[in-house]
Design a protein around this motif. Structure first.
Motif, PDB file in Angstrom:
ATOM      1  N   LEU A 125       0.811  -1.215   0.000  1.00 39.05           N
ATOM      2  CA  LEU A 125       0.000   0.000   0.000  1.00 39.05           C
ATOM      3  C   LEU A 125       0.843   1.263   0.000  1.00 39.05           C
ATOM      4  CD1 LEU A 125      -2.837   1.376   0.413  1.00 39.05           C
ATOM      5  CD2 LEU A 125      -2.441   1.118   2.868  1.00 39.05           C
ATOM      6  N   GLU A 126       1.912   1.296   0.811  1.00 42.72           N
ATOM      7  CA  GLU A 126       2.690   2.526   0.971  1.00 42.72           C
ATOM      8  C   GLU A 126       3.464   2.931  -0.278  1.00 42.72           C
ATOM      9  OE1 GLU A 126       4.897  -0.868   3.119  1.00 42.72           O
ATOM     10  OE2 GLU A 126       2.834  -0.116   2.919  1.00 42.72           O
ATOM     11  N   THR A 127       3.544   2.051  -1.290  1.00 43.81           N
ATOM     12  CA  THR A 127       4.220   2.400  -2.542  1.00 43.81           C
ATOM     13  C   THR A 127       3.266   3.043  -3.546  1.00 43.81           C
ATOM     14  OG1 THR A 127       3.842   0.234  -3.565  1.00 43.81           O
ATOM     15  CG2 THR A 127       5.828   0.486  -2.199  1.00 43.81           C
ATOM     16  N   HIS A 128       2.008   3.192  -3.178  1.00 42.26           N
ATOM     17  CA  HIS A 128       0.989   3.766  -4.052  1.00 42.26           C
ATOM     18  C   HIS A 128       0.602   5.154  -3.555  1.00 42.26           C
ATOM     19  CE1 HIS A 128       0.857  -0.490  -4.928  1.00 42.26           C
ATOM     20  NE2 HIS A 128       0.024  -0.305  -5.932  1.00 42.26           N
ATOM     21  N   ALA A 129       0.212   6.008  -4.486  1.00 41.04           N
ATOM     22  CA  ALA A 129      -0.151   7.386  -4.152  1.00 41.04           C
ATOM     23  C   ALA A 129      -1.665   7.540  -4.063  1.00 41.04           C
ATOM     24  CB  ALA A 129       0.398   8.343  -5.209  1.00 41.04           C
ATOM     25  N   PRO A 130      -2.162   8.433  -3.191  1.00 40.92           N
ATOM     26  CA  PRO A 130      -3.601   8.690  -3.149  1.00 40.92           C
ATOM     27  C   PRO A 130      -4.109   9.154  -4.514  1.00 40.92           C
ATOM     28  CG  PRO A 130      -2.509   9.688  -1.267  1.00 40.92           C
ATOM     29  CD  PRO A 130      -1.421   9.226  -2.188  1.00 40.92           C
ATOM     30  N   TRP A 131      -5.274   8.673  -4.885  1.00 42.37           N
ATOM     31  CA  TRP A 131      -5.887   9.041  -6.167  1.00 42.37           C
ATOM     32  C   TRP A 131      -7.359   9.303  -5.945  1.00 42.37           C
ATOM     33  CZ3 TRP A 131      -8.985   6.033  -9.949  1.00 42.37           C
ATOM     34  CH2 TRP A 131      -9.097   6.685 -11.187  1.00 42.37           C
ATOM     35  N   ASN A 132      -7.814  10.461  -6.406  1.00 39.64           N
ATOM     36  CA  ASN A 132      -9.214  10.853  -6.252  1.00 39.64           C
ATOM     37  C   ASN A 132      -9.992  10.379  -7.468  1.00 39.64           C
ATOM     38  OD1 ASN A 132     -11.693  12.035  -5.866  1.00 39.64           O
ATOM     39  ND2 ASN A 132     -10.897  14.094  -5.488  1.00 39.64           N
ATOM     40  N   MET A 133     -10.688   9.247  -7.319  1.00 39.75           N
ATOM     41  CA  MET A 133     -11.451   8.687  -8.425  1.00 39.75           C
ATOM     42  C   MET A 133     -12.563   9.621  -8.880  1.00 39.75           C
ATOM     43  SD  MET A 133     -12.740   4.735  -8.542  1.00 39.75           S
ATOM     44  CE  MET A 133     -13.052   3.915 -10.109  1.00 39.75           C
ATOM     45  N   GLY A 134     -13.052  10.447  -7.941  1.00 40.04           N
ATOM     46  CA  GLY A 134     -14.120  11.383  -8.262  1.00 40.04           C
ATOM     47  C   GLY A 134     -13.703  12.512  -9.178  1.00 40.04           C
ATOM     48  N   GLU A 135     -12.403  12.700  -9.402  1.00 38.59           N
ATOM     49  CA  GLU A 135     -11.952  13.697 -10.372  1.00 38.59           C
ATOM     50  C   GLU A 135     -12.048  13.196 -11.803  1.00 38.59           C
ATOM     51  OE1 GLU A 135      -8.036  14.898  -9.258  1.00 38.59           O
ATOM     52  OE2 GLU A 135      -8.724  16.112  -7.552  1.00 38.59           O
ATOM     53  N   VAL A 136     -12.207  11.881 -11.964  1.00 36.96           N
ATOM     54  CA  VAL A 136     -12.303  11.275 -13.289  1.00 36.96           C
ATOM     55  C   VAL A 136     -13.735  10.831 -13.588  1.00 36.96           C
ATOM     56  CG1 VAL A 136     -11.464   9.380 -14.766  1.00 36.96           C
ATOM     57  CG2 VAL A 136      -9.895  10.512 -13.157  1.00 36.96           C
ATOM     58  N   TRP A 137     -14.399  10.267 -12.572  1.00 39.08           N
ATOM     59  CA  TRP A 137     -15.735   9.718 -12.752  1.00 39.08           C
ATOM     60  C   TRP A 137     -16.746  10.453 -11.870  1.00 39.08           C
ATOM     61  CZ3 TRP A 137     -16.343   6.215 -16.507  1.00 39.08           C
ATOM     62  CH2 TRP A 137     -15.236   5.451 -16.891  1.00 39.08           C
ATOM     63  N   PRO A 138     -17.984  10.624 -12.357  1.00 34.28           N
ATOM     64  CA  PRO A 138     -19.036  11.214 -11.519  1.00 34.28           C
ATOM     65  C   PRO A 138     -19.658  10.174 -10.606  1.00 34.28           C
ATOM     66  CG  PRO A 138     -19.906  10.757 -13.710  1.00 34.28           C
ATOM     67  CD  PRO A 138     -18.438  10.392 -13.748  1.00 34.28           C
ATOM     68  N   GLY A 139     -20.560  10.630  -9.738  1.00 34.12           N
ATOM     69  CA  GLY A 139     -21.337   9.721  -8.896  1.00 34.12           C
ATOM     70  C   GLY A 139     -20.798   9.600  -7.489  1.00 34.12           C
ATOM     71  N   ALA A 140     -21.714   9.313  -6.557  1.00 37.44           N
ATOM     72  CA  ALA A 140     -21.368   9.240  -5.137  1.00 37.44           C
ATOM     73  C   ALA A 140     -20.562   7.994  -4.797  1.00 37.44           C
ATOM     74  CB  ALA A 140     -22.638   9.290  -4.292  1.00 37.44           C
ATOM     75  N   PHE A 141     -20.801   6.877  -5.507  1.00 37.83           N
ATOM     76  CA  PHE A 141     -20.133   5.636  -5.100  1.00 37.83           C
ATOM     77  C   PHE A 141     -18.620   5.756  -5.191  1.00 37.83           C
ATOM     78  CE2 PHE A 141     -18.358   1.399  -6.082  1.00 37.83           C
ATOM     79  CZ  PHE A 141     -18.558   0.837  -4.836  1.00 37.83           C
ATOM     80  N   VAL A 142     -18.096   6.258  -6.298  1.00 37.14           N
ATOM     81  CA  VAL A 142     -16.635   6.342  -6.429  1.00 37.14           C
ATOM     82  C   VAL A 142     -16.050   7.294  -5.395  1.00 37.14           C
ATOM     83  CG1 VAL A 142     -16.677   5.710  -8.867  1.00 37.14           C
ATOM     84  CG2 VAL A 142     -16.701   8.141  -8.228  1.00 37.14           C
ATOM     85  N   ARG A 143     -16.839   8.250  -4.917  1.00 36.77           N
ATOM     86  CA  ARG A 143     -16.369   9.189  -3.893  1.00 36.77           C
ATOM     87  C   ARG A 143     -16.450   8.598  -2.484  1.00 36.77           C
ATOM     88  NH1 ARG A 143     -17.965  11.887  -8.233  1.00 36.77           N
ATOM     89  NH2 ARG A 143     -17.016  13.911  -8.723  1.00 36.77           N
ATOM     90  N   SER A 144     -17.075   7.440  -2.358  1.00 42.15           N
ATOM     91  CA  SER A 144     -17.169   6.784  -1.049  1.00 42.15           C
ATOM     92  C   SER A 144     -15.994   5.834  -0.800  1.00 42.15           C
ATOM     93  CB  SER A 144     -18.489   6.006  -0.953  1.00 42.15           C
ATOM     94  OG  SER A 144     -18.455   4.810  -1.722  1.00 42.15           O
ATOM     95  N   ILE A 145     -15.063   5.767  -1.738  1.00 43.33           N
ATOM     96  CA  ILE A 145     -13.957   4.810  -1.689  1.00 43.33           C
ATOM     97  C   ILE A 145     -12.628   5.564  -1.604  1.00 43.33           C
ATOM     98  CG2 ILE A 145     -12.844   2.863  -2.866  1.00 43.33           C
ATOM     99  CD1 ILE A 145     -15.741   2.295  -2.217  1.00 43.33           C
ATOM    100  N   ASP A 146     -11.752   5.132  -0.678  1.00 46.54           N
ATOM    101  CA  ASP A 146     -10.363   5.594  -0.681  1.00 46.54           C
ATOM    102  C   ASP A 146      -9.577   4.748  -1.664  1.00 46.54           C
ATOM    103  OD1 ASP A 146     -10.618   7.620   1.153  1.00 46.54           O
ATOM    104  OD2 ASP A 146     -10.017   6.392   2.869  1.00 46.54           O
TER     105      ASP A 146
END
Length: 257
Positions: A125-146
């Motif tokens: 996990l620590e080798t991966h960077a945070p990524w905001n899926m909601g900047e690419v896709w719309p909808g509440a579900f993708v924004r509910s996930i880290d």
């Protein structure tokens, strides 16, 4: 935090705003319903028998889109058995079948002495960077996930994912059902082509599991491939902190815009 579904009765559930989809925000993202069906067939299995089996393969056929509304679920044992069992679950909206699960339960025995295989574990996990899926896709579900992500190239990615809302309030959900309710996200974790240039939803999802995952972050080592005739495939090796626990595949219908 609002759960993905509210239970109304034994087989009836109301989807909440948290399931809002990415292709169309008026519809459900199918991932939470995939988790819900897994949870319910496991609960039905526990209620029917003392000798427990474990989910080994799940295959979901997506028959149509789902509005954010009440759904009803029925479960049928197709093939009963002492060491293996095939169960079918159907999710309906307004009487119309929208999602069908066929699940193989298999006997849980101790094969520690011969366990092993050729699937390589994902980078941690620590080798991966945070990524905001909601900047690419719309909808509440993708924004509910880290999401913690490392993209090698478009169409090839490894990502660790963790949901915030529970599947249901006040119900214990197994780590297997929880993981299955996340893995449909694989198709949106990397963009083989820019979003908006093609439409590529999956018409099914099949997962093969060889052990029970833990309850932490779920890793997806994912490759997306489009063919030249309107079909595609998203393939993922499923990981937890201990390494691979299965694979999943999603058949895509691909339409250039």
């Amino acid at each position: 935090m609002t759960a993905y579904f509210d239970r109304l009765s034994h087989g009836s559930f109301r989807a909440t705003h948290e399931v809002q989809g990415a292709w169309n925000t008026a519809e459900q993202h199918i991932a939470p319903s995939i988790g819900l069906l897994a949870h319910l067939v496991e609960a039905d299995h526990r209620a029917r028998r003392d000798e427990r089996l474990m989910l080994g393969r799940v295959s979901y056929d997506i028959l149509g889109v789902l509005p954010i509304d009440v759904v009803d679920i029925e479960i049928e044992v197709v093939r009963a058995g002492r060491t293996i069992e095939l169960v079918e679950a159907t999710l309906r909206h307004g009487g119309r079948p929208a999602l069908i699960l066929r699940a193989w339960f298999m006997q849980h025995t101790d094969t520690t002495a011969i366990a092993g295989g050729g699937l390589d574990p994902m980078p941690p996990l620590e080798t991966h960077a945070p990524w905001n899926m909601g900047e690419v896709w719309p909808g509440a579900f993708v924004r509910s996930i880290d999401v913690q992500r490392s993209e090698e190239r478009p169409g090839k990615v490894s990502a660790w994912i963790m949901p915030h809302p529970p599947l249901l309030d006040d119900e214990e959900v197994s780590s297997t059902a929880r993981a299955l309710g996340l893995i449909d996200l694989a198709n949106g974790l990397t963009q083989l082509v820019p979003v908006g240039s093609a439409f590529y939803p999956n018409v099914e999802l099949t997962a093969h599991l060889f052990r029970v995952p833990d309850a932490g972050w779920i890793g997806l080592d994912t490759t997306v491939t489009f063919g030249a005739a309107g079909t595609g495939l998203t393939h993922s090796i499923l990981n937890d902190a201990a390494g691979p626990f299965g694979v999943s595949m999603q058949s895509l219908t691909v339409r250039a815009r």
